[in-house]
Design a protein around this motif. Structure first.
Motif, PDB file in Angstrom:
ATOM      1  N   SER A  23     -86.555 -13.332  27.910  1.00 10.80           N
ATOM      2  CA  SER A  23     -85.535 -14.310  28.259  1.00 10.80           C
ATOM      3  C   SER A  23     -85.672 -15.533  27.373  1.00 10.80           C
ATOM      4  CB  SER A  23     -85.654 -14.696  29.735  1.00 10.80           C
ATOM      5  OG  SER A  23     -86.913 -15.277  29.986  1.00 10.80           O
ATOM      6  N   GLY A  24     -84.622 -16.314  27.312  1.00 11.24           N
ATOM      7  CA  GLY A  24     -84.661 -17.521  26.510  1.00 11.24           C
ATOM      8  C   GLY A  24     -83.286 -18.130  26.338  1.00 11.24           C
ATOM      9  N   TYR A  25     -83.185 -19.029  25.391  1.00 14.96           N
ATOM     10  CA  TYR A  25     -81.947 -19.745  25.124  1.00 14.96           C
ATOM     11  C   TYR A  25     -81.530 -19.549  23.677  1.00 14.96           C
ATOM     12  CZ  TYR A  25     -82.802 -22.125  29.516  1.00 14.96           C
ATOM     13  OH  TYR A  25     -83.024 -22.386  30.842  1.00 14.96           O
ATOM     14  N   ASN A  31     -78.892 -28.051  18.412  1.00 13.18           N
ATOM     15  CA  ASN A  31     -79.592 -27.818  19.680  1.00 13.18           C
ATOM     16  C   ASN A  31     -78.649 -27.747  20.884  1.00 13.18           C
ATOM     17  OD1 ASN A  31     -82.092 -27.153  20.758  1.00 13.18           O
ATOM     18  ND2 ASN A  31     -82.408 -29.210  21.551  1.00 13.18           N
ATOM     19  N   LYS A  32     -77.393 -27.364  20.635  1.00 14.79           N
ATOM     20  CA  LYS A  32     -76.423 -27.178  21.717  1.00 14.79           C
ATOM     21  C   LYS A  32     -76.373 -25.699  22.070  1.00 14.79           C
ATOM     22  CE  LYS A  32     -73.672 -31.167  20.642  1.00 14.79           C
ATOM     23  NZ  LYS A  32     -72.358 -31.745  20.553  1.00 14.79           N
ATOM     24  N   PRO A  33     -76.255 -25.372  23.367  1.00 14.57           N
ATOM     25  CA  PRO A  33     -76.243 -23.961  23.788  1.00 14.57           C
ATOM     26  C   PRO A  33     -75.044 -23.199  23.235  1.00 14.57           C
ATOM     27  CG  PRO A  33     -75.859 -25.433  25.656  1.00 14.57           C
ATOM     28  CD  PRO A  33     -76.103 -26.293  24.473  1.00 14.57           C
ATOM     29  N   ILE A  34     -75.287 -21.922  22.938  1.00  6.81           N
ATOM     30  CA  ILE A  34     -74.212 -21.034  22.495  1.00  6.81           C
ATOM     31  C   ILE A  34     -73.917 -20.072  23.641  1.00  6.81           C
ATOM     32  CG2 ILE A  34     -73.495 -19.298  20.827  1.00  6.81           C
ATOM     33  CD1 ILE A  34     -75.445 -20.564  18.839  1.00  6.81           C
ATOM     34  N   SER A  35     -72.781 -20.277  24.293  1.00 13.30           N
ATOM     35  CA  SER A  35     -72.410 -19.406  25.413  1.00 13.30           C
ATOM     36  C   SER A  35     -71.626 -18.203  24.913  1.00 13.30           C
ATOM     37  CB  SER A  35     -71.584 -20.185  26.441  1.00 13.30           C
ATOM     38  OG  SER A  35     -70.362 -20.589  25.871  1.00 13.30           O
ATOM     39  N   GLY A  36     -71.678 -17.119  25.668  1.00 12.98           N
ATOM     40  CA  GLY A  36     -70.927 -15.914  25.324  1.00 12.98           C
ATOM     41  C   GLY A  36     -71.445 -15.163  24.122  1.00 12.98           C
ATOM     42  N   CYS A  37     -72.677 -15.443  23.729  1.00 12.18           N
ATOM     43  CA  CYS A  37     -73.284 -14.781  22.586  1.00 12.18           C
ATOM     44  C   CYS A  37     -73.564 -13.315  22.949  1.00 12.18           C
ATOM     45  CB  CYS A  37     -74.578 -15.510  22.237  1.00 12.18           C
ATOM     46  SG  CYS A  37     -75.238 -15.106  20.645  1.00 12.18           S
ATOM     47  N   ILE A  38     -73.114 -12.399  22.114  1.00 17.92           N
ATOM     48  CA  ILE A  38     -73.294 -10.965  22.364  1.00 17.92           C
ATOM     49  C   ILE A  38     -74.714 -10.569  21.957  1.00 17.92           C
ATOM     50  CG2 ILE A  38     -72.509  -8.646  21.775  1.00 17.92           C
ATOM     51  CD1 ILE A  38     -69.740  -9.954  21.208  1.00 17.92           C
ATOM     52  N   ILE A  39     -75.368  -9.782  22.793  1.00 15.08           N
ATOM     53  CA  ILE A  39     -76.751  -9.374  22.561  1.00 15.08           C
ATOM     54  C   ILE A  39     -76.803  -7.884  22.231  1.00 15.08           C
ATOM     55  CG2 ILE A  39     -79.047  -9.196  23.595  1.00 15.08           C
ATOM     56  CD1 ILE A  39     -78.123 -11.493  25.505  1.00 15.08           C
ATOM     57  N   THR A  50     -75.004 -14.362  26.693  1.00 13.88           N
ATOM     58  CA  THR A  50     -75.607 -15.625  27.117  1.00 13.88           C
ATOM     59  C   THR A  50     -74.643 -16.352  28.053  1.00 13.88           C
ATOM     60  OG1 THR A  50     -74.748 -16.731  25.148  1.00 13.88           O
ATOM     61  CG2 THR A  50     -77.006 -15.897  25.025  1.00 13.88           C
ATOM     62  N   ASN A  51     -75.214 -17.098  29.008  1.00 18.27           N
ATOM     63  CA  ASN A  51     -74.370 -17.846  29.942  1.00 18.27           C
ATOM     64  C   ASN A  51     -73.932 -19.169  29.317  1.00 18.27           C
ATOM     65  OD1 ASN A  51     -76.494 -19.675  30.276  1.00 18.27           O
ATOM     66  ND2 ASN A  51     -77.084 -18.907  32.284  1.00 18.27           N
ATOM     67  N   ARG A  52     -73.300 -20.035  30.093  1.00 20.27           N
ATOM     68  CA  ARG A  52     -72.757 -21.285  29.536  1.00 20.27           C
ATOM     69  C   ARG A  52     -73.836 -22.226  29.035  1.00 20.27           C
ATOM     70  NH1 ARG A  52     -72.724 -25.518  33.212  1.00 20.27           N
ATOM     71  NH2 ARG A  52     -73.303 -24.919  35.325  1.00 20.27           N
ATOM     72  N   LYS A  53     -75.077 -22.009  29.480  1.00 16.29           N
ATOM     73  CA  LYS A  53     -76.200 -22.816  29.010  1.00 16.29           C
ATOM     74  C   LYS A  53     -76.933 -22.136  27.847  1.00 16.29           C
ATOM     75  CE  LYS A  53     -76.929 -25.046  33.444  1.00 16.29           C
ATOM     76  NZ  LYS A  53     -77.877 -25.313  34.530  1.00 16.29           N
ATOM     77  N   GLY A  54     -76.398 -21.003  27.374  1.00 15.08           N
ATOM     78  CA  GLY A  54     -77.017 -20.268  26.281  1.00 15.08           C
ATOM     79  C   GLY A  54     -78.193 -19.414  26.711  1.00 15.08           C
TER      80      GLY A  54
END
Length: 82
Positions: A23-25, A31-39, A50-54
């Motif tokens: 797990s992680g961000y 240093n801003k979160p990236i939401s919706g990142c495909i894994i 990733t969620n809205r907080k990355g």
């Protein structure tokens, strides 16, 4: 590009089976979160993003060889595991 703040894989016991939790961000260069990142795990697209907080959390049966993160705004970044 991406900055990755991720926790090293942990082994947990679940129903007498070992599982790996990674797990992680995922954050951008500011240093801003990236939401919706495909894994992708070992080049296989996952249902989780990733969620809205990355943040992401993956429970796996085995340690992956690599994780890949894709964002249409930021591109692709890979993490290789030994």
């Amino acid at each position: 590009h991406f900055n990755f703040n991720f926790f090293l894989p942990n082994t947990i016991l679940a129903q007498k089976k070992k599982k790996i939790v990674i797990s992680g961000y995922v954050k951008d260069s500011l240093n801003k979160p990236i939401s919706g990142c495909i894994i992708y795990i070992d080049e296989i697209k996952q249902k989780r993003k990733t969620n809205r907080k990355g943040f992401y959390s993956l429970k796996l049966k085995n340690t992956p060889k690599k994780l890949l993160f894709y964002s249409y705004r930021h591109g692709i970044t890979e993490i290789d595991f030994p």
